[in-house]
Motif scaffolding. Structure first.
Motif, short mmCIF file in Angstrom:
data_model
loop_
_atom_site.label_atom_id
_atom_site.label_comp_id
_atom_site.label_asym_id
_atom_site.label_seq_id
_atom_site.Cartn_x
_atom_site.Cartn_y
_atom_site.Cartn_z
N TRP A 49 19.40 -13.16 15.84
CA TRP A 49 20.19 -13.07 14.60
C TRP A 49 20.08 -11.69 13.96
O TRP A 49 20.99 -11.27 13.25
CB TRP A 49 19.74 -14.16 13.63
CG TRP A 49 19.99 -15.53 14.16
CD1 TRP A 49 19.06 -16.45 14.58
CD2 TRP A 49 21.27 -16.13 14.40
NE1 TRP A 49 19.68 -17.58 15.04
CE2 TRP A 49 21.04 -17.42 14.95
CE3 TRP A 49 22.59 -15.72 14.21
CZ2 TRP A 49 22.07 -18.28 15.29
CZ3 TRP A 49 23.62 -16.58 14.55
CH2 TRP A 49 23.35 -17.84 15.08
N TYR A 50 18.99 -11.01 14.23
CA TYR A 50 18.89 -9.63 13.76
C TYR A 50 19.84 -8.73 14.53
O TYR A 50 20.42 -7.80 13.97
CB TYR A 50 17.45 -9.14 13.87
CG TYR A 50 16.53 -9.77 12.86
CD1 TYR A 50 16.31 -9.19 11.62
CD2 TYR A 50 15.88 -10.99 13.13
CE1 TYR A 50 15.48 -9.78 10.68
CE2 TYR A 50 15.05 -11.58 12.20
CZ TYR A 50 14.86 -10.98 10.98
OH TYR A 50 14.05 -11.57 10.03
N GLY A 51 20.02 -9.01 15.82
CA GLY A 51 21.01 -8.28 16.60
C GLY A 51 22.42 -8.57 16.11
O GLY A 51 23.26 -7.65 16.01
N ALA A 55 25.26 -5.97 14.35
CA ALA A 55 26.56 -5.86 15.00
C ALA A 55 27.71 -6.25 14.09
O ALA A 55 28.87 -6.05 14.45
CB ALA A 55 26.58 -6.74 16.26
N ASN A 56 27.40 -6.78 12.91
CA ASN A 56 28.42 -7.21 11.96
C ASN A 56 28.92 -6.00 11.17
O ASN A 56 28.18 -5.41 10.38
CB ASN A 56 27.84 -8.26 11.01
CG ASN A 56 28.90 -8.94 10.17
OD1 ASN A 56 29.75 -8.28 9.58
ND2 ASN A 56 28.83 -10.26 10.09
N ARG A 57 30.17 -5.61 11.36
CA ARG A 57 30.72 -4.42 10.72
C ARG A 57 30.81 -4.57 9.21
O ARG A 57 30.58 -3.60 8.47
CB ARG A 57 32.09 -4.10 11.31
CG ARG A 57 32.06 -3.64 12.76
CD ARG A 57 33.45 -3.22 13.22
NE ARG A 57 33.42 -2.73 14.59
CZ ARG A 57 34.50 -2.28 15.23
NH1 ARG A 57 35.69 -2.27 14.62
NH2 ARG A 57 34.39 -1.85 16.49
N ASP A 58 31.18 -5.76 8.76
CA ASP A 58 31.29 -5.97 7.31
C ASP A 58 29.94 -5.76 6.62
O ASP A 58 29.86 -5.13 5.55
CB ASP A 58 31.82 -7.38 7.02
CG ASP A 58 33.27 -7.54 7.41
OD1 ASP A 58 33.98 -6.52 7.50
OD2 ASP A 58 33.69 -8.69 7.65
N ILE A 59 28.89 -6.28 7.21
CA ILE A 59 27.56 -6.13 6.63
C ILE A 59 27.12 -4.68 6.66
O ILE A 59 26.56 -4.15 5.70
CB ILE A 59 26.55 -7.03 7.36
CG1 ILE A 59 26.86 -8.51 7.09
CG2 ILE A 59 25.12 -6.71 6.92
CD1 ILE A 59 25.95 -9.47 7.82
N ILE A 234 22.30 -14.79 7.64
CA ILE A 234 22.04 -14.50 6.22
C ILE A 234 20.55 -14.51 5.95
O ILE A 234 20.03 -13.68 5.18
CB ILE A 234 22.77 -15.53 5.33
CG1 ILE A 234 24.28 -15.39 5.51
CG2 ILE A 234 22.38 -15.33 3.87
CD1 ILE A 234 25.08 -16.40 4.69
N ASN A 235 19.82 -15.42 6.60
CA ASN A 235 18.37 -15.45 6.46
C ASN A 235 17.75 -14.13 6.93
O ASN A 235 16.83 -13.60 6.31
CB ASN A 235 17.77 -16.61 7.24
CG ASN A 235 18.10 -17.96 6.62
OD1 ASN A 235 18.37 -18.05 5.43
ND2 ASN A 235 18.07 -19.00 7.43
N ALA A 236 18.26 -13.62 8.05
CA ALA A 236 17.76 -12.34 8.58
C ALA A 236 18.05 -11.20 7.62
O ALA A 236 17.20 -10.34 7.37
CB ALA A 236 18.38 -12.07 9.95
#
Length: 263
Positions: A49-51, A55-59, A234-236
């Motif tokens: 989940w950290y990966g 990789a999430n562009r919005d974040i 979200i937890n990560a």
């Protein structure tokens, strides 16, 4: 009640308070390493989940906006807050009215300050974006920096300022070469505190960001994501933000006690 009984009772109360505060945080951190997609059911250890997070562009875009806002607002708030603290102490002007003006942003609820800033920008017909968030965070953080630096000034030896003036140094030279070096631990501590508050702040940024995704900060992005449910991603993200905040606050407290680490 015997002294030993009182001690045990106080330890039990302390343990209960710490458990109430930190058990939910510990569960959140543990679930950030959950292999499954369910946020509350443990299915195995994984760091995937950290990966997914990186990789999430919005974040990542929201994190970049948060970094820009935090760095610029911290720099401005630190400069202005330090000058304000020094100016107030030099002038020796004290009183309830002055203290109220200086520390009002710390006392006023965030929602009230956010509405006031929104009304102010709207009245001036200012197009809102990252620049308005930065200005708002400067207003919010200014009092915190000033309070930290003023706490350091309470033990400041003003005779060295008089000695500097007797030796022919100008006011600017005295401030730069005498006052600031002594105040530097408090200045850095105030800057770290301001940076942490800016990274974590949501309400003021939400009201002063304007429309569109170009000015979304990380807390705003988290709020948008949790409306559809809490996920391990979200937890990560929350774990990393909390870890960063704890480190910055720990450094701030260490510096505010006087002296740089290792001294």
């Amino acid at each position: 009640m015997p002294e030993r009984g009182k001690t045990r009772l106080m330890l039990a109360i302390l343990a209960g308070v710490f458990a109430f505060l930190y058990v939910p945080i510990s569960v959140l951190i543990a679930l950030s390493f959950n292999a499954g997609g369910l946020p509350t059911a443990w299915t195995g250890f994984s760091v995937k989940w950290y990966g997914e997070l990186f990789a999430n562009r919005d974040i990542m875009h929201a994190a970049l906006n948060t970094l820009i806002v935090a760095v610029v607002s911290t720099l401005l708030a630190t400069i202005l807050g330090t000058l304000l603290a020094v100016g107030v102490e030099i002038r020796r002007r004290k009183g309830r009215f002055l203290e109220t003006i200086i520390f009002a942003p710390m006392i006023i609820p965030d929602i009230v300050l956010a509405i006031a800033l929104l009304s102010f920008f709207s009245m001036l017909n200012v197009k809102m974006g990252l620049h308005t968030i930065i200005v708002s965070h400067v207003v919010f953080n200014l009092a915190f920096v000033c309070s930290v630096v003023r706490a350091r000034l309470k033990t400041f030896d003003w005779s060295i300022v008089e000695a500097s003036a007797d030796l022919g140094a100008s006011t600017a030279t005295t401030l730069r070469r005498v006052v600031l070096p002594v105040l530097m631990p408090a200045v850095i501590a105030g800057a770290l505190l301001a940076f942490t508050l800016s990274v974590d702040e949501f309400i003021i940024a939400f009201f002063t960001a304007g429309a569109g995704r170009s000015s979304i900060t990380l807390p705003m992005q988290i709020f948008a994501m949790i409306r559809f449910g809490v996920t391990p991603e979200i937890n990560a993200l929350a774990t990393l933000v909390m870890l960063f905040s704890v480190i910055a606050l720990a450094l701030s407290q260490r510096l505010n006690r006087g002296g740089l680490p290792g001294q």
